[in-house]
Enzyme design. Structure first.
Site, PDB file in Angstrom:
ATOM      1  N   ALA A 120       0.827  -1.214   0.000  1.00 29.63           N
ATOM      2  CA  ALA A 120       0.000   0.000   0.000  1.00 29.63           C
ATOM      3  C   ALA A 120       0.857   1.258   0.000  1.00 29.63           C
ATOM      4  CB  ALA A 120      -0.927   0.003   1.210  1.00 29.63           C
ATOM      5  N   ASP A 169      12.212   6.530   3.654  1.00 28.50           N
ATOM      6  CA  ASP A 169      11.375   5.589   4.413  1.00 28.50           C
ATOM      7  C   ASP A 169      11.967   5.301   5.789  1.00 28.50           C
ATOM      8  OD1 ASP A 169      10.179   5.545   1.954  1.00 28.50           O
ATOM      9  OD2 ASP A 169      10.882   3.550   1.414  1.00 28.50           O
TER      10      ASP A 169
HETATM   11  C1  GLA Z   1      10.317   4.595  -2.204  1.00 31.70           C
HETATM   12  C2  GLA Z   1      11.776   4.619  -1.750  1.00 31.70           C
HETATM   13  C3  GLA Z   1      12.128   5.976  -1.136  1.00 31.70           C
HETATM   14  C4  GLA Z   1      11.732   7.125  -2.065  1.00 31.70           C
HETATM   15  C5  GLA Z   1      10.299   6.956  -2.550  1.00 31.70           C
HETATM   16  C6  GLA Z   1       9.917   7.964  -3.606  1.00 31.70           C
HETATM   17  O1  GLA Z   1       9.469   4.680  -1.102  1.00 31.70           O
HETATM   18  O2  GLA Z   1      12.016   3.609  -0.821  1.00 31.70           O
HETATM   19  O3  GLA Z   1      13.502   6.023  -0.828  1.00 31.70           O
HETATM   20  O4  GLA Z   1      12.636   7.228  -3.133  1.00 31.70           O
HETATM   21  O5  GLA Z   1      10.062   5.659  -3.089  1.00 31.70           O
HETATM   22  O6  GLA Z   1       9.992   9.252  -3.108  1.00 31.70           O
END
Ligand code: GLA
Length: 385
Positions: A120, A169
């Site tokens: 999700a 993240d």
């Molecule tokens: C994923 C990656 C992050 C980031 C996002 C896009 O969640 O894990 O590091 O690059 O995509 O912003």
């Protein structure tokens, strides 16, 4: 809960436990590995782990959600394949912690549980990495600063899992908190908490279309961004990342990039500007301006970065027409996943249902949704809880 699950599975009490939240990317799409700023929030859903030492050097990892046990050994920590590959996030973190100096005189059992919906776009992988980071370091009495723990998680994902993600993240899962946004300056790797204005609510609409980040389009976009920097350096020799380029410089160097790379770079440069605009708007509590930027971010994903899909676009378009919605956009890597809607408190279940009904009418499939609030960042938990 995780402690009881551990006991049921391994027939003894855990010694330590930890948890880490999923995250929503508020704004700053793909800016992280381009050295830009990004804003995220940690949600009130998480991955929990419980661990206890073993007498031998084996590592038993058991997922409660899959009821699957993967067994390996401290002396052979290498990436696993097939049905055991779920364990690579944990093993990658273990390896990074050992490389950082953690001593592991004995093996351990670990139970993992999650109330994060997979696929999700809430980054269950970072939540898994951070919960392992806090759980394993507690078990082996190893101390790391919060920022270093986020870096361990990212390196595990880059080096062990093989996904070239940025720090978003892991940084948000580590630094998130109730009623806060996490701002990351990804070039300096600085993490800050900003207060979230009152009466801001998050709704997640999950298309259930699965993104396959590891082996696909995420890597392609990453390469396109790096290639854009390389080409722009012919005219701007001092730049090291796209976040150091402004719109005027970019447009003036159209010829170096060609149409596709220009659009990719426009997305990143535009996102960096939007993140800064959102930060200012948040300071003055101007949620209307914040929402406008969120919609613009999605439009740029659709047109420039091409990391949206028709299903996400439909949800965002429906939400654009819905009362009480400040803004909406795809959240995370894209190519499927979920839309985040930022609303006031008057937005309700009925309005959310109307949106997924429109989705059902168009695609003949169901999208799910849920309301979520901000939650605490990664931390060790009480084993008696
Ligand atoms: C994923 C990656 C992050 C980031 C996002 C896009 O969640 O894990 O590091 O690059 O995509 O912003």
């Amino acid at each position: 809960m995780i402690n009881q699950q551990f006991t049921q599975k391994f027939d003894r009490e855990p010694a330590v436990s930890a948890q880490a939240p999923g995250r929503l990317e508020f704004i700053g799409n793909h800016t992280d590995y381009n050295g830009g700023p990004v804003l995220g929030v940690s949600v009130d859903r998480r991955i929990s782990v419980a661990l206890a030492p073993r007498a031998d050097r084996q590592v038993h990892l058991w997922s409660a959600t899959m009821d699957r046990e993967t067994i390996t050994n401290l002396d052979s920590i290498t990436p696993l394949t097939g049905e055991d590959s779920w364990a690579n996030y944990a093993l990658g973190v273990l390896k990074e912690l050992i490389d950082a100096g953690m001593k592991t005189p004995h093996g351990f059992d670990m139970a993992v549980d999650s109330d994060l919906p997979p696929g999700a776009g809430l980054s269950s992988s970072a939540a898994f990495e951070l919960s392992c980071g806090y759980g394993m370091s507690a078990l082996f009495d190893f101390e790391l600063e919060r920022a270093d723990m986020a870096r361990v998680g990212r390196r595990a994902e880059n080096n062990f899992v093989g996904m070239p993600c940025g720090i978003l993240d892991q940084g948000v899962s580590a630094f998130g908190d109730v009623d806060c946004l996490v701002k990351i300056d990804c070039e300096r790797e600085e993490f800050n908490r900003l207060p979230l204005p009152q009466d801001v609510h998050f709704w997640v609409f999950n298309t259930a279309k699965k993104h396959s980040l590891v082996d696909s389009l995420y890597g392609e976009r990453h390469r396109e961004c790096m290639e854009s920097v390389k080409r722009l350096q012919a005219a701007l020799p001092n730049i090291t990342c796209l976040a150091q380029v402004n719109s005027e410089q970019l447009e003036a160097n159209h010829a170096l990039l060609g149409d596709v790379l220009l659009r990719r770079a426009r997305h990143i440069v535009g996102e960096c500007e939007r993140v800064r605009a959102v930060e200012l708007a948040l300071k003055s509590g101007d949620m209307r301006a914040v929402g406008k930027m969120l919609f613009e971010s999605h439009d740029s994903s659709r047109i420039n970065f091409e990391n949206s899909i028709a299903e996400l676009d439909l949800l965002v378009d429906e939400l654009r027409r819905t009362d009480n919605v400040w803004g909406a956009r795809l959240t995370g890597g894209g190519f499927g996943g979920a839309v985040m809607a930022v609303t006031n408190s008057a937005f309700d279940q009925k309005q959310a249902e109307k949106n997924v009904q429109a989705y059902q009418d168009k695609f003949g499939q169901q999208a799910t949704f849920f309301h979520t609030q901000t939650g605490p960042g990664a931390h060790r938990t009480e084993v008696t809880a």
